[in-house]
Design an enzyme around this catalytic site. Structure first.
Site, short mmCIF file in Angstrom:
data_model
loop_
_atom_site.label_atom_id
_atom_site.label_comp_id
_atom_site.label_asym_id
_atom_site.label_seq_id
_atom_site.Cartn_x
_atom_site.Cartn_y
_atom_site.Cartn_z
N HIS A 22 -0.03 -52.74 30.81
CA HIS A 22 0.08 -52.28 32.19
C HIS A 22 0.84 -53.32 33.00
CE1 HIS A 22 -3.62 -54.54 34.00
NE2 HIS A 22 -3.17 -55.17 32.94
N CYS A 41 1.22 -61.16 36.54
CA CYS A 41 0.79 -59.83 36.11
C CYS A 41 1.64 -58.71 36.73
CB CYS A 41 -0.68 -59.62 36.43
SG CYS A 41 -1.77 -60.75 35.53
N HIS A 47 2.39 -56.30 30.63
CA HIS A 47 1.70 -57.19 29.70
C HIS A 47 0.53 -56.41 29.11
CE1 HIS A 47 -0.60 -57.63 33.44
NE2 HIS A 47 -1.64 -57.96 32.67
N HIS A 49 -3.40 -56.07 26.92
CA HIS A 49 -4.76 -56.59 26.73
C HIS A 49 -5.40 -55.89 25.54
CE1 HIS A 49 -5.00 -58.67 30.58
NE2 HIS A 49 -4.45 -57.60 31.15
N ASP A 87 -5.93 -45.78 24.31
CA ASP A 87 -5.60 -46.73 23.23
C ASP A 87 -4.12 -46.69 22.88
OD1 ASP A 87 -6.21 -48.72 21.32
OD2 ASP A 87 -6.38 -47.21 19.74
N HIS A 88 -3.52 -47.89 22.83
CA HIS A 88 -2.10 -48.05 22.51
C HIS A 88 -1.21 -47.27 23.47
CE1 HIS A 88 -3.76 -49.86 18.89
NE2 HIS A 88 -2.59 -50.49 18.79
N GLU A 132 -11.77 -57.66 29.96
CA GLU A 132 -10.31 -57.68 29.94
C GLU A 132 -9.82 -58.85 29.08
OE1 GLU A 132 -7.09 -57.19 33.38
OE2 GLU A 132 -8.07 -59.15 33.41
#
Length: 143
Positions: A22, A41, A47, A49, A87-88, A132
């Site tokens: 994100h 960020c 970037h 997580h 996810d992904h 996170e």
């Protein structure tokens, strides 16, 4: 005491990990304000997580089944609400909710809560906790 007729309340937590990227950037702020508020960020390329989410339900322990809820059902709900849509994924580009909501972990916890309550039995969802990073953890309880 084991044969007591009083109802007992239990908590079940299921942990699930997912990866997503994100960019922290608000359309309501100027580029300069975004840089000041979000720092690195706000990188235009985003970037990622490896999030760890804890979904906790709270309810009466059923006398017949011995369960607050069936873990298989909770696992399916988590798959539908968290894994399939998040996810992904690029949260900002792949999840319509974040097209006009900044994809902070606080807002991610609200997103997960709002969708989990639609698939769980009424009044069972107690808490969404998102790690996170090892040091940054957000808790949301629907308030």
């Amino acid at each position: 005491m084991s044969g007591s007729s009083e109802e007992r309340v239990g908590y079940i937590t299921r942990v699930q990990s997912f990866s997503a990227c994100h960019r922290l950037h608000s359309v309501h702020l100027s580029d300069e304000e975004n840089k000041r508020v979000y720092g690195k960020c706000d990188n235009p390329n985003g970037h990622g997580h490896n999030y760890k989410v804890e979904v906790t339900v709270r309810g009466k322990i059923d006398r017949l089944t011995g369960m607050v809820m069936n873990l298989t059902d909770l696992k399916r709900c988590i798959e539908d609400v968290i894994m399939t849509p998040l996810d992904h994924k690029n949260l900002d580009q792949d999840v319509p909710y974040f097209s006009n909501v900044v994809s902070t972990t606080e807002n991610l916890s609200v997103y997960i809560w709002d969708h989990m309550v639609t698939v769980l039995p009424p009044n069972l969802l107690h808490e969404i906790k998102i790690h996170e990073t090892d040091k940054n953890i957000v808790v949301y309880r629907g308030e």
